[in-house]
Design an enzyme around this catalytic site. Sequence first.
Site, PDB file in Angstrom:
ATOM      1  N   HIS A  62      36.475  36.315  43.610  1.00 17.03           N
ATOM      2  CA  HIS A  62      36.656  35.809  42.248  1.00 17.03           C
ATOM      3  C   HIS A  62      37.818  34.823  42.312  1.00 17.03           C
ATOM      4  O   HIS A  62      38.975  35.227  42.443  1.00 17.03           O
ATOM      5  CB  HIS A  62      36.960  37.009  41.325  1.00 17.03           C
ATOM      6  CG  HIS A  62      37.291  36.635  39.913  1.00 17.03           C
ATOM      7  ND1 HIS A  62      37.866  37.524  39.024  1.00 17.03           N
ATOM      8  CD2 HIS A  62      37.125  35.473  39.219  1.00 17.03           C
ATOM      9  CE1 HIS A  62      38.042  36.933  37.865  1.00 17.03           C
ATOM     10  NE2 HIS A  62      37.610  35.681  37.951  1.00 17.03           N
TER      11      HIS A  62
ATOM     12  N   SER B 244      38.084  46.415  42.255  1.00 16.55           N
ATOM     13  CA  SER B 244      38.932  45.253  42.511  1.00 16.55           C
ATOM     14  C   SER B 244      40.093  45.654  43.411  1.00 16.55           C
ATOM     15  O   SER B 244      40.867  46.555  43.081  1.00 16.55           O
ATOM     16  CB  SER B 244      39.477  44.706  41.197  1.00 16.55           C
ATOM     17  OG  SER B 244      40.589  43.864  41.490  1.00 16.55           O
TER      18      SER B 244
ATOM     19  N   HIS C 217      35.602  43.603  45.169  1.00 21.48           N
ATOM     20  CA  HIS C 217      35.887  42.392  44.398  1.00 21.48           C
ATOM     21  C   HIS C 217      37.277  41.902  44.813  1.00 21.48           C
ATOM     22  O   HIS C 217      38.260  42.634  44.698  1.00 21.48           O
ATOM     23  CB  HIS C 217      35.835  42.792  42.922  1.00 21.48           C
ATOM     24  CG  HIS C 217      36.153  41.728  41.944  1.00 21.48           C
ATOM     25  ND1 HIS C 217      35.190  40.912  41.372  1.00 21.48           N
ATOM     26  CD2 HIS C 217      37.328  41.356  41.374  1.00 21.48           C
ATOM     27  CE1 HIS C 217      35.762  40.096  40.504  1.00 21.48           C
ATOM     28  NE2 HIS C 217      37.056  40.332  40.486  1.00 21.48           N
TER      29      HIS C 217
ATOM     30  N   MET D  45      34.878  37.773  31.430  1.00 21.45           N
ATOM     31  CA  MET D  45      36.227  38.354  31.506  1.00 21.45           C
ATOM     32  C   MET D  45      36.523  39.105  30.204  1.00 21.45           C
ATOM     33  O   MET D  45      36.399  38.532  29.116  1.00 21.45           O
ATOM     34  CB  MET D  45      37.283  37.260  31.686  1.00 21.45           C
ATOM     35  CG  MET D  45      37.315  36.571  33.038  1.00 21.45           C
ATOM     36  SD  MET D  45      37.650  37.608  34.475  1.00 21.45           S
ATOM     37  CE  MET D  45      39.166  38.433  34.036  1.00 21.45           C
TER      38      MET D  45
ATOM     39  N   MET E   6      40.328  32.593  40.894  1.00 17.73           N
ATOM     40  CA  MET E   6      41.093  32.186  39.705  1.00 17.73           C
ATOM     41  C   MET E   6      42.064  31.109  40.165  1.00 17.73           C
ATOM     42  O   MET E   6      43.288  31.311  40.215  1.00 17.73           O
ATOM     43  CB  MET E   6      41.809  33.407  39.118  1.00 17.73           C
ATOM     44  CG  MET E   6      40.843  34.368  38.438  1.00 17.73           C
ATOM     45  SD  MET E   6      41.533  36.013  38.210  1.00 17.73           S
ATOM     46  CE  MET E   6      41.215  36.705  39.814  1.00 17.73           C
TER      47      MET E   6
ATOM     48  N   MET F 121      44.184  34.412  43.359  1.00 12.82           N
ATOM     49  CA  MET F 121      44.971  33.733  42.312  1.00 12.82           C
ATOM     50  C   MET F 121      45.936  32.741  42.956  1.00 12.82           C
ATOM     51  O   MET F 121      46.501  33.023  44.009  1.00 12.82           O
ATOM     52  CB  MET F 121      45.771  34.757  41.506  1.00 12.82           C
ATOM     53  CG  MET F 121      44.918  35.862  40.908  1.00 12.82           C
ATOM     54  SD  MET F 121      45.896  36.900  39.802  1.00 12.82           S
ATOM     55  CE  MET F 121      44.736  38.228  39.470  1.00 12.82           C
TER      56      MET F 121
ATOM     57  N   SER G  72      42.328  49.209  38.157  1.00 19.25           N
ATOM     58  CA  SER G  72      43.150  50.399  37.884  1.00 19.25           C
ATOM     59  C   SER G  72      42.308  51.652  37.746  1.00 19.25           C
ATOM     60  O   SER G  72      42.713  52.721  38.222  1.00 19.25           O
ATOM     61  CB  SER G  72      43.936  50.222  36.586  1.00 19.25           C
ATOM     62  OG  SER G  72      44.381  48.905  36.453  1.00 19.25           O
TER      63      SER G  72
ATOM     64  N   ASP H 130      40.255  39.398  44.183  1.00 17.43           N
ATOM     65  CA  ASP H 130      40.837  38.531  43.156  1.00 17.43           C
ATOM     66  C   ASP H 130      41.796  37.523  43.783  1.00 17.43           C
ATOM     67  O   ASP H 130      42.899  37.879  44.203  1.00 17.43           O
ATOM     68  CB  ASP H 130      41.580  39.383  42.129  1.00 17.43           C
ATOM     69  CG  ASP H 130      40.635  40.068  41.167  1.00 17.43           C
ATOM     70  OD1 ASP H 130      39.773  39.370  40.594  1.00 17.43           O
ATOM     71  OD2 ASP H 130      40.746  41.294  40.992  1.00 17.43           O
TER      72      ASP H 130
ATOM     73  N   ASP I  71      34.639  42.118  33.968  1.00 12.94           N
ATOM     74  CA  ASP I  71      35.873  42.295  34.728  1.00 12.94           C
ATOM     75  C   ASP I  71      37.057  42.340  33.763  1.00 12.94           C
ATOM     76  O   ASP I  71      37.267  41.405  32.990  1.00 12.94           O
ATOM     77  CB  ASP I  71      36.010  41.099  35.687  1.00 12.94           C
ATOM     78  CG  ASP I  71      37.188  41.228  36.636  1.00 12.94           C
ATOM     79  OD1 ASP I  71      37.851  42.277  36.661  1.00 12.94           O
ATOM     80  OD2 ASP I  71      37.431  40.240  37.372  1.00 12.94           O
TER      81      ASP I  71
HETATM   82  C1  DX5 Z   1      42.143  40.087  36.435  1.00 11.16           C
HETATM   83  C2  DX5 Z   1      41.221  40.326  37.606  1.00 11.16           C
HETATM   84  C3  DX5 Z   1      40.537  41.636  37.551  1.00 11.16           C
HETATM   85  C4  DX5 Z   1      41.491  42.796  37.583  1.00 11.16           C
HETATM   86  C5  DX5 Z   1      40.880  43.967  36.894  1.00 11.16           C
HETATM   87  O1  DX5 Z   1      42.638  38.806  36.484  1.00 11.16           O
HETATM   88  O2  DX5 Z   1      40.223  39.343  37.653  1.00 11.16           O
HETATM   89  O3  DX5 Z   1      39.590  41.753  38.586  1.00 11.16           O
HETATM   90  O4  DX5 Z   1      41.832  43.195  38.862  1.00 11.16           O
HETATM   91  O5  DX5 Z   1      41.818  44.990  36.858  1.00 11.16           O
HETATM   92  P1  DX5 Z   1      41.696  46.173  35.832  1.00 11.16           P
HETATM   93  O6  DX5 Z   1      40.402  46.869  36.128  1.00 11.16           O
HETATM   94  O7  DX5 Z   1      42.899  47.013  36.123  1.00 11.16           O
HETATM   95  O8  DX5 Z   1      41.711  45.572  34.461  1.00 11.16           O
HETATM   96 ZN    ZN Z   2      38.506  39.712  39.051  1.00  6.84          ZN
END
Ligand code: DX5
Ligand code: ZN
Length: 236
Positions: free
Chosen positions: A79, A20, A45, A151, A81, A49, A212, A47, A189
């Site tokens: 992804h 990610s 990936h 999730m 969100m 938001m 991470s 993300d 994820d």
């Molecule tokens: C959370 C995201 C994930 C996130 C995962 O809202 O959709 O993709 O980046 O991060 P880690 O692997 O650090 O939990």
């Molecule tokens: Zn994600």
Amino acid sequence: MSTSSNDTPLIAGKVRLLPSLLAADFSQLGAQANLALESGAHGLHADVMDGRFVPPITFGADITKAVVDATNGARVDAHLMIVEPERQIEAFAKAGVRGITVHAETCPHLHRVLGQIRDAGLEAGVAINPGTPVTEVLRYLVPLIDRVLVMTVNPGWGGQKFIQEGLDKVHKVSRILHAYGSDAWIQVDGGVSPANAAALAKHGATELVAGSAVYKGDVKANIEAIKQAIETELSV
Ligand code: DX5
Ligand code: ZN
């Protein structure tokens, strides 16, 4: 410039690892994306938001396109969100992503949105939050689903703790999909790490997203550690 990641063999013959970008250094996204690909990732990936479905705002189609352009044809999936994801499908298709995943919680007309993603020539994915049940209703979406994203944290932030109950949920999704003849990817994820990667794969996960656990520290060593954890337990 990275070469395409398509030749990277699946982990234990069945699992993809998709870092990610949320945990990457945003000031050098292209280089960070390529670093993960050159270190053995199967794609990236993104993300997205919107500050509404989840509190933070990250980036949209233009920045995602910059990553697609920088990575020479590698897989980049979005992804979303965001509320009203149907308004963004065209922009992300133009950005060159391979797949778009929308949240079931944001789509009263989920079947229609998945059809819209497919019509744009992309892989269609449904994401479900930790508090959203998995039900037989999935069977009616099977013809339109390329990916179910379970999730294992509440969406919005990287670096959160893995929710253990997600393992059971992954298994349940896998049972329903298989019962209705779907070979859709089962993506997990949130909080994915070497400590839970093998268990997730055993419960039916076929795509692991990790932020991470990939980008904090040595990216190549981190990717190796996740792969190794799976190979060690699944290849015997
Ligand atoms: C959370 C995201 C994930 C996130 C995962 O809202 O959709 O993709 O980046 O991060 P880690 O692997 O650090 O939990
Ligand atoms: Zn994600």
